[in-house]
Design a protein around this motif. Structure first.
Motif, PDB file in Angstrom:
ATOM      1  N   HIS A  18      -1.092   2.074  -2.933  1.00 12.72           N
ATOM      2  CA  HIS A  18      -2.386   2.273  -2.283  1.00 12.72           C
ATOM      3  C   HIS A  18      -3.357   3.017  -3.207  1.00 12.72           C
ATOM      4  CE1 HIS A  18      -5.177   2.401   1.006  1.00 12.72           C
ATOM      5  NE2 HIS A  18      -5.284   3.712   0.932  1.00 12.72           N
ATOM      6  N   CYS A  40       1.981  -3.023   5.284  1.00  9.47           N
ATOM      7  CA  CYS A  40       1.522  -1.640   5.442  1.00  9.47           C
ATOM      8  C   CYS A  40       1.164  -1.387   6.900  1.00  9.47           C
ATOM      9  CB  CYS A  40       0.321  -1.374   4.543  1.00  9.47           C
ATOM     10  SG  CYS A  40      -1.148  -2.322   4.956  1.00  9.47           S
ATOM     11  N   HIS A  45       0.823  -1.214   0.000  1.00  9.16           N
ATOM     12  CA  HIS A  45       0.000   0.000   0.000  1.00  9.16           C
ATOM     13  C   HIS A  45       0.857   1.264   0.000  1.00  9.16           C
ATOM     14  CE1 HIS A  45      -4.067  -1.746   0.278  1.00  9.16           C
ATOM     15  NE2 HIS A  45      -3.392  -2.782   0.721  1.00  9.16           N
ATOM     16  N   HIS A  68       2.211   2.730   3.479  1.00 10.87           N
ATOM     17  CA  HIS A  68       3.302   1.754   3.586  1.00 10.87           C
ATOM     18  C   HIS A  68       4.039   1.901   4.915  1.00 10.87           C
ATOM     19  CE1 HIS A  68       5.154   5.359   1.722  1.00 10.87           C
ATOM     20  NE2 HIS A  68       6.162   5.062   2.514  1.00 10.87           N
ATOM     21  N   THR A  73       5.329   5.888   7.246  1.00  8.65           N
ATOM     22  CA  THR A  73       5.427   6.154   5.818  1.00  8.65           C
ATOM     23  C   THR A  73       6.574   7.099   5.486  1.00  8.65           C
ATOM     24  OG1 THR A  73       3.825   7.927   6.088  1.00  8.65           O
ATOM     25  CG2 THR A  73       2.972   5.824   5.349  1.00  8.65           C
TER      26      THR A  73
END
Ligand SMILES: [Mn+2]
Length: 377
Positions: free
Chosen positions: A150, A305, A117, A122, A362
């Motif tokens: 994603h 993720c 994703h 992520h 992320t």
């Protein structure tokens, strides 16, 4: 098979461009699975060589759209092109030290991961742990089983007029973790099944710029066309003639239940992503006992993720798990699946501990100073 035969087959694939059927006829002593494996590896090598030689020539994809087609495009699609919707991107990556393969090989080995994703969901730590374990296991092939991206911008919940504009930014955030994966497995053949999320941009094109349908590949839109990865358009990969890998569509509330439905549909051992749960199940029927065969194996891969996606309400639980699988098939065709669970950027695998060198989340942050991997006594 002697190394001479192997080299002769390779040459026949690369120079004489023989098809799989022609090869099987030319080398009756080589079995179908072995030949198919050699064929696929040689094809991947050819693609990688092409990518390397083409890398110096950067043709902007916008320039390739025929003027006649541009005239037929909606204002929104034209704007998408103008602001760089399909622009190739450059990615700066952390310095990568590969982990040396430390385990004895017991056959052909695959690393199967799923649901990164990348973009808004992520998790760098989960990805880095998976990278390290797969390198230590010395995988022969990497299989990415869907939802690599994603594609939040193309969610049905996003305002339509904003979608392509947001995508330009989202893709910039999404590419580094995906490129990190690629950079760590540059010499490993890689196959990708598209997941439902990966196909959202294609859906957008179908709705907003149908003249562009078929003009850009999903790899070009996602920005990974230079990676030399094989996109499986069918969404199905079969390993060693016995294990089906698909992203999956059937969702049940509890771990193991979704893949059981997929096994009932496919009638064979099956690996799925999609549900973000972690499960190993064996599905045994009378025929397996009568014929003394192994039961069907089912894997739910877990995800790489965040377990707390941005759209999740505070009081809710995702009931997801992070993880992936290492699958080995030995000379006799025996299949062994190892599910690796990741928790807080950490995984135990075959008596070793692997800890992420990157911070969770992320945002990319510097590689942590290399932590020594502790071997179990
Ligand atoms: Mn997913």
């Amino acid at each position: 098979m002697t190394p001479e035969t192997q080299n002769a087959i390779k040459a026949d694939i690369k120079e004489r461009q023989l098809t799989l059927d022609q090869l099987l006829e030319a080398y009756p002593q080589v079995d179908t699975w072995r030949m198919r494996t050699l064929f696929r590896d040689a094809q991947a090598e050819i693609r990688r060589e092409q990518v390397l030689s083409e890398r110096s020539v950067q043709v902007t994809q916008e320039a390739a759209v025929p003027v006649a087609d541009l005239k037929q495009m909606s204002a929104r699609a034209k704007e998408a092109l103008d602001i760089g919707f399909f622009r190739p991107l450059r990615v700066e990556l952390p310095r990568i030290k590969p982990v040396k393969p430390v385990f004895k090989k017991a056959g052909r080995t695959w690393g199967i991961i799923s649901d990164l994703h990348a973009g808004t969901e992520h998790d760098w730590a989960a990805i880095d742990v998976a990278v390290q374990v797969m390198q230590a296991a010395g995988i022969d092939e990497l299989v990415v089983n869907g939802d690599v991206f994603h594609c939040e911008s193309f969610s049905r919940h996003a305002p339509a007029q904003e979608q392509h504009r947001k995508w330009v930014t989202e893709r910039e955030q999404a590419l580094p973790p995906v490129a990190y994966l690629h950079a760590n497995f540059q010499d490993t053949p890689t196959r990708v099944n598209a997941g439902n999320h990966d196909l959202w941009p294609m859906r957008w094109i179908s709705q907003n710029a149908p003249v562009l349908e078929g003009f850009f590949t999903p790899e070009q839109i996602l920005g990974i066309d230079a990676f030399g990865w094989t996109f499986e358009e069918t969404g199905r990969i079969i390993l060693a003639d016995q294990l089906l890998v698909k992203h999956g569509t059937r969702v049940s509330g509890n771990p193991g239940e979704s893949v059981k439905k997929e096994i009932m549909a496919s009638g064979m051992s099956t690996v799925i992503g999609h549900v973000h749960r972690l499960a190993y199940v064996e599905h045994r029927r009378a025929i397996h006992e009568i014929k003394d065969e192994r039961p069907f194996i089912g894997l739910e891969l877990g995800c790489l993720c965040s377990l707390r996606p941005q759209y999740l309400a505070r009081e809710d639980s995702s009931s997801w798990s992070q993880g992936f699988a290492i699958v080995t098939v030995d000379e006799s065709g025996h299949l062994n699946a190892e599910l690796v669970s990741i928790h807080n950027g950490r995984a135990h695998f075959r008596g070793s501990v692997f800890e992420s060198r990157l911070a969770a989340g992320t945002e990319y942050r510097e590689l942590a100073p290399a932590k020594p991997r502790r071997r179990a006594a």
